[in-house]
Design an enzyme around this catalytic site. Structure first.
Site, mmCIF file in Angstrom:
data_model
loop_
_atom_site.group_PDB
_atom_site.id
_atom_site.type_symbol
_atom_site.label_atom_id
_atom_site.label_comp_id
_atom_site.label_asym_id
_atom_site.label_seq_id
_atom_site.Cartn_x
_atom_site.Cartn_y
_atom_site.Cartn_z
ATOM 1 C CG HIS A 105 -23.142 8.767 -123.757
ATOM 2 N ND1 HIS A 105 -22.936 7.522 -123.215
ATOM 3 C CD2 HIS A 105 -24.481 8.991 -123.710
ATOM 4 C CE1 HIS A 105 -24.110 7.009 -122.856
ATOM 5 N NE2 HIS A 105 -25.062 7.881 -123.142
ATOM 6 C CE1 TYR A 106 -14.955 8.626 -124.370
ATOM 7 C CE2 TYR A 106 -14.380 10.377 -122.836
ATOM 8 C CZ TYR A 106 -14.212 9.090 -123.306
ATOM 9 O OH TYR A 106 -13.291 8.273 -122.722
ATOM 10 C CB THR A 107 -18.245 9.821 -130.157
ATOM 11 O OG1 THR A 107 -17.161 10.758 -130.280
ATOM 12 C CG2 THR A 107 -19.562 10.532 -130.432
ATOM 13 C CD GLU B 284 -22.458 8.671 -127.635
ATOM 14 O OE1 GLU B 284 -21.337 9.202 -127.449
ATOM 15 O OE2 GLU B 284 -22.743 7.518 -127.275
ATOM 16 C CG HIS C 136 -22.042 6.025 -120.312
ATOM 17 N ND1 HIS C 136 -21.544 5.472 -121.459
ATOM 18 C CD2 HIS C 136 -22.872 5.087 -119.770
ATOM 19 C CE1 HIS C 136 -22.053 4.248 -121.603
ATOM 20 N NE2 HIS C 136 -22.850 3.994 -120.596
ATOM 21 C CG ASP D 244 -18.797 8.010 -121.850
ATOM 22 O OD1 ASP D 244 -18.738 7.018 -121.115
ATOM 23 O OD2 ASP D 244 -19.737 8.203 -122.646
HETATM 24 ZN ZN LIG Z 1 -21.024 6.598 -123.085
#
Ligand SMILES: [Zn+2]
Length: 246
Positions: A27-29, A92, A134, A144
């Site tokens: 993921h990215y935040t 993340e 994600h 993301d």
């Molecule tokens: Zn995500």
């Protein structure tokens, strides 16, 4: 041992008995700062978390022990499985994301991720091709880690599904896109489903199909992400399906 900083989050629960850990989800935040992301991922009211958070300088925070279920995937599906949190480890990556100024993932962050991912995949016996984004498992909701994420780099380390070096996309295949119907659409849906994406074999290029095509492009053909299954996109879908089915 990979150095990690303990930043425990209460946002987790027991894994489900009998469900193997077989996905590593990236993921990215999508928040303005690392501090804000860390605060949210540890806030009981937010009810979100991940096992790890990697800052842009490469610092790895451990939020949830791997033997607990972290809450990062939401409504998602991959190769027919729907409780992705139960069967995955979530990482993340600090990045403001598309909402706050999406930017490249720095080398220090990627190097830390690569080392951590290799460690997790080998310890948990996660099939390397099941290192996913994600957006792959929730294509109608999520973007993301996005088109700036360097999947090719992970592939060089043996992580993730990736086209073979001898893959040559076809050039003489008509594009299919939103609203179209027919056997070419159905063939594409079957390929996307084999890769793992959540589509139904309707023969109609419906919103679910468009979302899956967009997710596939974001991951495997990031220079043009438009949801139109052009010749290259179709070629990729069939090629990746062949690898996934092998
Ligand atoms: Zn995500």
């Amino acid at each position: 041992m990979i150095p990690v900083r303990e930043s425990p989050s209460p946002n987790c629960d027991a894994r489900l008995p009998g469900v193997p850990i077989d996905i590593l989800l990236l993921h990215y935040t999508g928040m303005q700062s690392a501090a804000a992301a860390l605060a949210r991922l540890c806030d009981p009211a937010a009810e979100v978390s991940a096992h790890y958070l990697i800052d842009e300088d490469g610092t790895i925070h451990r939020l949830v022990p791997e033997d607990r279920r972290a809450w990062h995937a939401g409504k998602a599906r991959w190769q027919g499985a729907e409780d992705i949190n139960a069967r995955s480890i979530g990482i993340e990556l600090v990045n403001p994301g598309h909402e706050w100024g999406y930017r490249p993932f720095p080398e220090a962050q990627m190097a830390a991720l690569e080392a951590l991912a290799l460690d997790i995949v080998s310890r948990q016996a996660i099939p390397p091709r099941r290192v996913l984004g994600h957006s792959d498992v929730a294509p109608t909701r999520k973007q993301d880690p996005g088109e700036l994420f360097d999947w090719a780099r992970l592939a060089r380390a043996g992580l993730g599904l990736w086209p073979r070096p001898d893959f040559v996309p076809p050039s003489d295949v008509p594009a299919v896109m939103a609203g179209q119907r027919g056997p070419a659409v159905l063939d594409l849906q079957i390929a996307l489903d084999t890769v793992g994406y959540w589509v139904e074999g309707t023969g109609l290029f419906d919103p679910l199909t468009e979302a899956a095509v967009t997710a596939l492009q974001r991951h495997f053909r990031p220079r043009r992400v438009d949801g139109i299954a052009d010749a290259e996109t179709q070629g990729l879908a069939f090629h990746l399906a062949e690898i996934a089915a092998a």
